[in-house]
Motif scaffolding. Structure first.
Motif, short mmCIF file in Angstrom:
data_model
loop_
_atom_site.label_atom_id
_atom_site.label_comp_id
_atom_site.label_asym_id
_atom_site.label_seq_id
_atom_site.Cartn_x
_atom_site.Cartn_y
_atom_site.Cartn_z
N ARG A 109 0.83 -1.09 0.18
CA ARG A 109 0.09 0.05 -0.08
C ARG A 109 0.91 1.21 0.00
NH1 ARG A 109 -4.84 2.23 1.49
NH2 ARG A 109 -4.72 4.42 2.39
N LEU A 110 1.96 1.08 0.82
CA LEU A 110 2.81 2.36 0.88
C LEU A 110 3.56 2.55 -0.45
CD1 LEU A 110 4.45 2.13 4.59
CD2 LEU A 110 2.53 3.47 3.72
N LEU A 111 3.76 1.32 -0.98
CA LEU A 111 4.47 1.57 -2.52
C LEU A 111 3.47 2.09 -3.38
CD1 LEU A 111 6.47 -1.94 -2.44
CD2 LEU A 111 7.31 0.46 -2.54
N ARG A 113 0.73 4.05 -3.19
CA ARG A 113 0.23 5.51 -3.00
C ARG A 113 1.29 6.62 -3.27
NH1 ARG A 113 -5.38 5.41 -3.20
NH2 ARG A 113 -5.91 3.32 -2.63
N PHE A 114 0.97 7.63 -3.93
CA PHE A 114 1.89 8.55 -4.00
C PHE A 114 1.51 9.73 -3.56
CE2 PHE A 114 5.39 7.71 -7.68
CZ PHE A 114 5.35 6.27 -7.42
N GLY A 115 2.35 10.50 -2.65
CA GLY A 115 1.66 11.73 -2.14
C GLY A 115 2.48 12.87 -2.99
N HIS A 117 4.91 14.79 -1.98
CA HIS A 117 6.27 14.85 -1.85
C HIS A 117 6.87 13.83 -2.71
CE1 HIS A 117 4.28 11.46 0.35
NE2 HIS A 117 5.47 10.75 0.65
N ASP A 118 6.26 12.83 -3.19
CA ASP A 118 6.76 11.93 -4.12
C ASP A 118 6.96 12.48 -5.60
OD1 ASP A 118 6.93 9.65 -2.55
OD2 ASP A 118 4.52 9.37 -2.68
N GLU A 135 11.69 14.43 0.16
CA GLU A 135 10.84 14.09 1.16
C GLU A 135 10.57 12.51 0.67
OE1 GLU A 135 9.23 15.88 4.06
OE2 GLU A 135 11.62 16.45 3.78
N GLY A 137 8.52 8.83 2.31
CA GLY A 137 7.86 8.06 3.37
C GLY A 137 8.75 6.56 3.46
N LYS A 138 8.10 5.49 4.02
CA LYS A 138 9.12 4.56 3.84
C LYS A 138 9.89 3.98 2.95
CE LYS A 138 9.12 -0.48 5.64
NZ LYS A 138 8.20 -1.40 6.21
N PHE A 139 9.10 4.40 1.67
CA PHE A 139 9.76 4.12 0.46
C PHE A 139 9.88 5.46 -0.40
CE2 PHE A 139 7.43 0.33 1.62
CZ PHE A 139 8.66 -0.33 1.60
N LEU A 226 9.42 11.07 6.45
CA LEU A 226 7.88 10.94 6.64
C LEU A 226 7.29 9.56 7.09
CD1 LEU A 226 6.64 12.62 3.39
CD2 LEU A 226 6.84 13.86 5.63
N TRP A 227 8.41 8.64 7.22
CA TRP A 227 8.13 7.22 7.61
C TRP A 227 8.14 7.13 9.03
CZ3 TRP A 227 12.39 3.08 8.15
CH2 TRP A 227 11.82 1.91 8.93
N ARG A 228 7.12 6.56 9.55
CA ARG A 228 6.79 6.42 11.03
C ARG A 228 7.09 4.94 11.27
NH1 ARG A 228 7.63 10.43 11.02
NH2 ARG A 228 6.51 12.38 10.96
#
Lengths: 261, 264
Positions: A109-111, A113-115, A117-118, A135, A137-139, A226-228
């Protein structure tokens, strides 16, 4: 493929069966955060390394079937063809097995979705900008594009490979066309794979993440702000696996105070 | 999360995140448009489009690369798909090298006079030169390639084929490969025991010192490293034919392919 290391929390699995689970209970005696954070579960790493081994076999046998220098060195054409066909056909299997893992699905799911920042990350990468406004996230966006593209490419390679496999009376204009797509896409996959390995070779901490499952907190903050990361001994897969230690929440730090059952 | 939202949009992005501190303070990992899925589906669509367009693309590539390959001193174009030139295929790990001293070609089976030729003896026989395209069943084609050698029919006549023979089996000194032709096919004037390729002695990688050359058929019929010719009662399938390829391997009319025939 290195053997998956044991679950980091397995050694103190006994104290997690309390009803409520407090995040960050792996803090040291003075409340400091551990130096490392967990990036990948053993299951996820197994998916990665099984895929890597199969892909390696595919590439090596392809080289020996295709490049005259290697073909002359190795010969054994019928055996190479069989190994190539089966390693290629099995290539999607680790991914499919991985779908049984909650952590793996969460990462998919993380891979996916593009926000915003991507988009900025990609623009910065394409402009070779040194402004460090990357910026992630996890990826990061590059990893996301890579994952999506290689997944599509593997499926196209598998499909065209299956078309080429049949020597029967299949619609065989298709077979010639499949060979054409398979050959050129193989070249593209090869180039992109070299890029993947090259980037990994230049980032030891990233490699450690895929090897041991853990990365330095400082690295995570720098490369993936951005990764928690999950709290220390949350095991996303344990919930599904059931058992006494299951039922813990805590994918998000906010949620992990929720009592179980 | 809105599936259709533009992936650069902040719409639907949850702002409960404590903030990254960067210029994208409201960004949350795992939210946004499903661009990954789009890239994956796009790759699949491109693959399908490539499949559909392949016949046209391939023709263009062959023409383009063929022109470049002729002037390419590095030989790198030869490594590209459809880059032109021969490809080396062997079914065993290594093939012994044979030369004028130790090469032997035997003719036996259902014949009146079994024979055993040295390389010098083969070279002393009348030679035939053929210039045809070479077409491999895996797709590569090498245009206008001269092969020179002894007509197979000459060797068969010299041995005296017995009336019960209907087919010819070929064996190779690589220890594994084999091929076969019907007697009628084997007697064609464009079937040779080839000793030269492009007017040079046939090198080891090309199946030297002597190979079969069956001009009208896919190139797997042209067995490399030929060492034995055996007349048999019926066709015995060869190495690749045991693995699914056609015995009667006419270029353009077998193996489900529609390549242009190599022989008019």
């Amino acid at each position: 493929m290195p053997p998956p290391s044991p679950e980091p929390h397995a050694a103190h699995g006994a104290h997690v069966s309390h009803g409520a689970h407090v995040p960050y209970d792996a803090r040291g005696p003075h409340g400091e955060l551990p130096r490392d954070v967990r990036r990948f579960t053993p299951g996820e790493r197994a998916v990665h390394w099984a895929t890597a081994v199969l892909m390696g076999v595919c590439v090596a046998t392809a080289a020996c079937l295709y490049l005259p220098q290697f073909a002359q060195l190795v010969g054994r054409r019928a055996l190479l063809v069989t190994v190539h066909e089966w390693s290629g056909l099995l290539l999607p299997v680790p991914f499919l097995c991985g779908l049984a893992s909650r952590a793996f699905r969460a990462d998919l799911r993380l891979l996916n979705r593009f926000g915003p920042h991507d988009r900025a990350w990609l623009a910065s990468a394409l402009a070779r900008g040194r402004q460090r406004a990357r910026e992630a996230g996890k990826f990061n966006a590059g990893q996301k594009v890579w994952a999506a593209w290689i997944a599509g490419a593997v499926l196209v390679m598998t499909g065209t490979g299956l078309l080429m496999w049949s020597t029967g009376p299949a619609p065989l204009v298709w077979r010639t066309a499949a060979t054409f797509v398979h050959d050129w896409l193989a070249l593209a996959v090869g180039v992109v794979l070299v890029g993947h390995v090259w980037l990994a070779a230049n980032d030891p901490e990233s490699r450690r993440g895929m090897r041991t499952g853990r990365v330095a907190r400082a690295w995570a903050r720098r490369e993936h702000p951005l990764w928690r990361p999950p709290s220390e001994d949350f095991d996303p897969d344990a919930e599904e696996n059931g058992g006494q230690s299951g039922g813990r929440d805590g994918q998000d730090a906010e949620a992990s105070a929720r009592p179980h059952h | 999360m809105a599936r259709g939202a533009g992936w650069c949009s902040n719409q639907g992005v949850d702002s409960t995140d404590e903030g990254s501190g960067g210029p994208f303070g409201r960004a949350v990992d795992g939210e946004g448009a499903p661009v990954g899925r789009r890239v994956l589906l796009g790759t699949l669509a491109l693959g399908a489009a490539g499949l559909a367009a392949a016949p046209y693309l391939q023709r263009g590539m062959e023409r383009g690369l063929g022109a470049v390959a002729g002037k390419d001193p590095t030989g790198l174009t030869g490594l590209l798909p459809n880059g032109g030139g021969f490809r080396y295929y062997s079914v065993v790990s290594s093939v012994p090298e044979k030369g004028p001293e130790d090469y032997r070609l035997t003719v036996d089976g259902l014949v009146e006079r079994p024979a055993d030729y040295s390389l010098a003896e083969l070279r002393a026989l009348p030679q035939t030169r053929l210039v045809r395209d070479v077409q491999c069943v895996t797709g590569w084609r090498v245009p206008g390639t001269p092969f020179t050698g002894v007509r197979l029919s000459r060797l068969l006549d010299a041995a005296g084929v017995r009336s019960e023979a209907t087919a010819v089996r070929f064996t190779c000194f690589d220890g594994a490969y084999s091929e076969s032709l019907t007697l009628e096919q084997a007697r064609r004037a464009d079937v040779l025991v080839a000793l030269e390729l492009r007017d040079e002695p046939l090198g080891h990688d090309h199946g030297g010192p002597a190979r079969l050359y069956v001009a009208p058929m896919y190139f797997y019929k042209s067995a490399k490293w030929l060492s034995g010719i055996t007349l048999t009662r019926g066709v015995r399938r060869g190495y690749w034919e045991e693995r699914g390829y056609d015995v009667d391997a006419w270029v353009g009319r077998s193996n489900g392919r529609d390549d242009a025939p190599t022989v008019a």
